[in-house]
Design a protein around this motif. Sequence first.
Motif, PDB file in Angstrom:
ATOM      1  N   GLN A  16      31.147  94.105 107.750  1.00 35.13           N
ATOM      2  CA  GLN A  16      30.995  92.630 108.530  1.00 35.13           C
ATOM      3  C   GLN A  16      29.746  92.613 109.273  1.00 35.13           C
ATOM      4  O   GLN A  16      29.443  93.624 109.680  1.00 35.13           O
ATOM      5  CB  GLN A  16      32.176  92.479 109.415  1.00 35.13           C
ATOM      6  CG  GLN A  16      32.061  91.195 110.168  1.00 35.13           C
ATOM      7  CD  GLN A  16      33.362  91.256 111.131  1.00 35.13           C
ATOM      8  OE1 GLN A  16      34.500  91.191 110.671  1.00 35.13           O
ATOM      9  NE2 GLN A  16      33.070  91.144 112.565  1.00 35.13           N
ATOM     10  N   GLN A 154      32.613  76.234 113.365  1.00 36.90           N
ATOM     11  CA  GLN A 154      32.493  77.364 114.218  1.00 36.90           C
ATOM     12  C   GLN A 154      33.776  77.730 115.080  1.00 36.90           C
ATOM     13  O   GLN A 154      34.095  76.879 115.838  1.00 36.90           O
ATOM     14  CB  GLN A 154      31.346  77.459 114.831  1.00 36.90           C
ATOM     15  CG  GLN A 154      30.831  76.920 116.058  1.00 36.90           C
ATOM     16  CD  GLN A 154      29.336  76.718 116.365  1.00 36.90           C
ATOM     17  OE1 GLN A 154      28.605  76.784 115.249  1.00 36.90           O
ATOM     18  NE2 GLN A 154      29.216  76.851 117.565  1.00 36.90           N
ATOM     19  N   SER A 162      33.302  82.994 113.979  1.00 34.12           N
ATOM     20  CA  SER A 162      33.527  82.679 112.748  1.00 34.12           C
ATOM     21  C   SER A 162      32.772  81.316 112.371  1.00 34.12           C
ATOM     22  O   SER A 162      32.807  80.344 113.162  1.00 34.12           O
ATOM     23  CB  SER A 162      34.892  82.709 112.179  1.00 34.12           C
ATOM     24  OG  SER A 162      35.759  84.040 112.284  1.00 34.12           O
ATOM     25  N   GLU A 170      34.359  81.559 104.903  1.00 38.95           N
ATOM     26  CA  GLU A 170      34.349  81.785 106.201  1.00 38.95           C
ATOM     27  C   GLU A 170      33.944  83.187 106.518  1.00 38.95           C
ATOM     28  O   GLU A 170      34.237  84.054 105.649  1.00 38.95           O
ATOM     29  CB  GLU A 170      35.859  81.568 106.906  1.00 38.95           C
ATOM     30  CG  GLU A 170      35.829  81.797 108.498  1.00 38.95           C
ATOM     31  CD  GLU A 170      37.194  81.713 108.958  1.00 38.95           C
ATOM     32  OE1 GLU A 170      38.131  82.433 109.245  1.00 38.95           O
ATOM     33  OE2 GLU A 170      37.704  80.276 109.046  1.00 38.95           O
ATOM     34  N   THR A 172      32.669  85.987 109.341  1.00 38.47           N
ATOM     35  CA  THR A 172      32.892  86.431 110.884  1.00 38.47           C
ATOM     36  C   THR A 172      31.844  87.582 111.464  1.00 38.47           C
ATOM     37  O   THR A 172      31.573  88.338 110.666  1.00 38.47           O
ATOM     38  CB  THR A 172      34.214  86.829 110.896  1.00 38.47           C
ATOM     39  OG1 THR A 172      35.228  85.778 110.625  1.00 38.47           O
ATOM     40  CG2 THR A 172      34.379  87.471 112.321  1.00 38.47           C
TER      41      THR A 172
END
Length: 420
Positions: A16, A154, A162, A170, A172
């Motif tokens: 991420q 958001q 996110s 989406e 994050t």
Amino acid sequence: MDNPEHTIILQSMTEQPHVLIVGGGLNGPALALALAQGGKRVTVIDALPQDVRQADEFDGRAYALALASQRLLSAIGIWARINDHAQPMLEIKVTDGHAGRGPSPFWMHFDHAEIEEGPMGYMVEDRYLRRALIDAMAENDAITLLDGQSVVAQTVSPSGVSVTLEDGIEITGDLLAGCDGRTSGTATRAGIKRSGRDYGQTALVCAITHEKPHHGVAHQFFMPPGPLAILPLTGNRSLIVWAEKTELAQQINALDDHNYLEVLRPRFGDFLGELGLEGKRFTYPLNLTVANALIAERLALVGDAAHGIHPIAGQGLNAGLRDVAALAETVILAARRGEDIGSIQVLERYQQWRRFDMATLVTATDMFNHLFSNDNPLLRAGRELGLGLVNALPPARRAFIREAAGLTGDLPRLMQGKTI
């Protein structure tokens, strides 16, 4: 419907991202490169397709980069890519007067030889700077660029932030940076309001060719309707940023090239010989728009999203790059201490760092525009006296030169040319 290309890109991410950046103009990519250099994984989301941003033709746009901004670009690996296309600004001449009557005898002259650091700044065309930033991002494995995509929503949680793209994807991250301009959707969605006003002026922007060399001299000519900046580009070319009352500016912009130049010539003068137009002509309304806060929960604003100012001193991009340097340093040092980079405690340091400098710049540009964009005899006499006085006092003159070069204040490391 999901975009298959973006789905593949996102599936290829092994981890991420730490930081999501909305806006792929100039500040967004610069921030991405600075953060990646400090070990952060970054996703940049840009509404424009990449081929539009990478266009090779000269469209008339260019930027005045202060020396401190050049140092930042050098520190993040960009300057070596554009150095051959940069025009040093060796002198700045500031005058007051009326179109067709010539300048006032009271003026200011700044020469880079009065400071030790070198040229006060550089002029760089948009096509070179923008392409260098995009190429550098593409070569960095820590940066993912999603182009041709807009953010439509958001959301913030205790563990992250996110964003939802228009195709439903989406993403994050730990922190969201809004680099999406004066009408920042990032700020609006976070509930950050703005303050400001319309100046009733419109800037006419174009590039010109001229018969005689400019010798690296930038000119700022203050006239009652608004200032005219003549900024040196490579070769016998200059960028013109010319402010007029909005109604007249619209009339001028509607003229063909020949008549446009006929209106410009008496304002410009004949010191560079015959003039011609190169590239496109632009106009944009001049206003002041400042975000009431630079941060919210897991969010920070950068550049015009934080402060859109008058171009009277050419400091818009330089102020944005100072935001970039301050936010990158704040985030990277916090991460090294094991802190949550999106926490309000960390982001408050960025806001405190930038708040005074931003307020000073906003006040100064607003005050200068009011002081010089008028024909009041008392104000005119006062400003001419002030120009002459500063020019006659070497310490005051050097202070202005260092300010123009971006060398004053609490400089982030990148603005000193140092890595974080």
